[in-house]
Enzyme design. Structure first.
Site, mmCIF file in Angstrom:
data_model
loop_
_atom_site.group_PDB
_atom_site.id
_atom_site.type_symbol
_atom_site.label_atom_id
_atom_site.label_comp_id
_atom_site.label_asym_id
_atom_site.label_seq_id
_atom_site.Cartn_x
_atom_site.Cartn_y
_atom_site.Cartn_z
ATOM 1 C CE LYS A 135 7.472 -25.083 35.487
ATOM 2 N NZ LYS A 135 7.140 -24.771 36.889
ATOM 3 C CB THR A 136 3.917 -30.779 33.720
ATOM 4 O OG1 THR A 136 5.275 -30.538 34.110
ATOM 5 C CG2 THR A 136 3.847 -32.111 32.995
ATOM 6 C CD GLU A 179 7.084 -28.409 32.451
ATOM 7 O OE1 GLU A 179 7.379 -28.383 33.653
ATOM 8 O OE2 GLU A 179 6.583 -29.412 31.891
#
Length: 489
Positions: A135-136, A179
């Site tokens: 995600k990051t 995010e």
């Protein structure tokens, strides 16, 4: 955390646990919007210092008195419930927290962090990135792409990126890139214009009892996304989700965006990108590993959807250095390279160590570089659930050092310990060392590392605290060798 509506019109916000990576990002955005912001944390750090520099009032303890200051700060005519702060918490805040209890007693509207982020998303053409892993990096790649393409996005991510000097940025364009975390089920609160899911696995057994529960949360997120982009390399996404725009490295899936001619080098990842089966051009990344090429494909899909020419996408992504703690190079002394990575799930460990093996494949002076994996398990529940998977995740490492488990607030249960993890790994690997404390880890590494080593500090806890002292130690050792060689000549 009732039915109140988040108010961005000027009513103050107070964050309990403002130093957290997710909390601080939202606090930063609100402060940049000139909304009064304050917060507390039990431990101050560079993130809280950055917020203080921005004008955020940060208390260095969590106490009921932090909230009483709002009443005394207001003229007597304004001392009413409408001027009490909106209090923001994360799942990490225990209901018994004295400051949280005081907020309820005062009648402050109390919101979960995700409530405030969901409300922020409503004011933008929002792009939310979810998924168990990546995600990051994926949200940072997309944010960097839009930023460098001149779209001036607002950014809220779960890691620090040098390009915007932190984990958040207030832009003046129409896009917000965020995010979206699934760890506590709050993913269902987000209704983005573009929803992206990188993959789906069980990663938080403290919240979910089964993979099916995780899938249900992501299906809600998908149904609330106007456009859904998904990675079809993940069989769960491929088989159980309706995907509007697909991407993946496996050509057989016939994804909308895929690659051919993959080449993995020690300092670069290259591939030909195809759109609907037609070659677009070559993508070159500074990020290593198949997993990061997949993350970059998600950014390509978003870039093409919003109208950015591929050549511009490729030129921008080629300059992205990554987020902190994602295969982050912290230094190289005495020919020892120190890398910091957030990997804490078996799948992430395998992907990160595979990327490390790619980098270490460069042979110098006929010697094979040694990969030293230093791992701090994260949460007793995760360790217990995936113990056998962890045991088989370190095949690419030459030496493994295991510390005690970082509890992340969990009670010590499940019969888990760092020693149990080390013993499980030792059933599959001949070189495993257990060193319980961070001090023990540091002492061992000061004696055990060799010239040419690639050392990875792995985990979502505080293991990376040992890195600065180790860098200083090996820097001094390097200087001593250089001085000896000068005087010896």
């Amino acid at each position: 955390m009732g039915n109140a509506v988040v108010d961005f019109s000027g009513r103050p916000f107070h964050f309990i646990g403002i130093g957290g990576i997710g909390m601080s990002a939202i606090a930063h955005i609100l402060a940049e919007k000139n909304v009064p912001v304050s917060g507390s944390d039990v431990k101050l750090n560079h993130i809280t210092q950055r917020l203080s520099d921005r004008g955020v009032r940060v208390f260095m303890q969590q106490d009921a008195s932090n909230l009483s200051t709002f009443a005394t700060d207001q003229p007597s005519s304004k001392q009413s419930a409408s001027f009490l702060p909106q209090v923001v918490c994360s799942t990490a805040i225990d209901p018994s927290n004295v400051e949280y209890r005081a907020a309820l007693d005062l009648g402050c509207p109390v919101f979960h962090r995700s409530d405030v982020l969901a409300a922020l998303l409503q004011g933008y053409t929002s792009i939310a990135v979810g998924g168990t892993h990546g995600k990051t990096t994926t949200s940072s790649l997309i944010a960097y792409l839009l930023l460098e393409a001149g779209m001036d996005p607002t950014i809220v991510v779960g890691g620090e990126v040098d390009a915007w000097n932190g984990n958040a940025r207030l832009g003046h364009g129409t896009y917000l890139v965020a995010e979206a975390d699934e760890s506590d089920g709050s993913l269902v609160k987000f209704a983005p214009h573009i929803g992206i899911v990188t993959n789906i696995e069980l990663d938080h057994p403290d919240h979910y009892e089964s993979l099916d529960e995780v899938i249900t949360i992501f299906q809600r997120f998908r149904s609330q996304s106007d456009v859904f982009i998904g990675c079809v390399d993940c069989p769960t996404l491929r088989n159980q989700f309706k995907i509007d725009i697909s991407y993946g490295l496996d050509e057989s899936t016939q994804a909308d965006y895929t690659v051919t001619d993959l080449r993995f080098h020690a300092d670069q990842t290259c591939a030909m990108v195809c759109e609907h089966g037609q070659p677009l051009g070559t993508l070159k990344l500074r990020l290593l590993g198949r997993h990061n090429l997949s993350n970059a494909l998600a950014a390509v899909a978003v870039g093409r959807y919003v109208g950015i020419p591929f050549q511009k996408i490729a030129s921008i992504l080629a300059t992205f250095d990554g987020a902190h703690r994602r295969f982050e190079k912290r230094g190289c002394y005495s020919d020892i390279t120190f890398l910091d990575d957030y990997a804490h799930h078996p799948s992430e460990l395998k992907a990160t160590l595979t990327a490390a093996r790619t980098q270490a494949s460069v042979v110098q002076s006929g010697d094979r570089k040694r990969i030293v994996a230093v791992f701090q398990p994260h949460r007793y529940s995760r360790t217990a659930t995936f113990l056998e998977d962890f045991a088989q995740s370190f095949n690419e490492a030459d030496l493994i050092v295991i510390s005690d488990i970082y509890s992340a607030g969990e009670q010590k249960t499940y019969g888990m310990s760092g020693r149990v993890v080390a013993e499980a790994i030792a059933q599959h690997h001949p070189h495993v060392i257990y060193r319980p404390t961070l001090t023990d880890v540091e002492i061992f590494l000061k004696d055990a590392l060799k010239s040419g080593d690639l050392v990875l500090f792995l985990g979502a806890g505080n293991l990376n605290k040992v890195i600065p002292d180790l860098l200083d130690f090996y820097r001094q050792k390097q200087d001593q060798v250089l001085q000896s060689s000068v005087y010896g000549s």
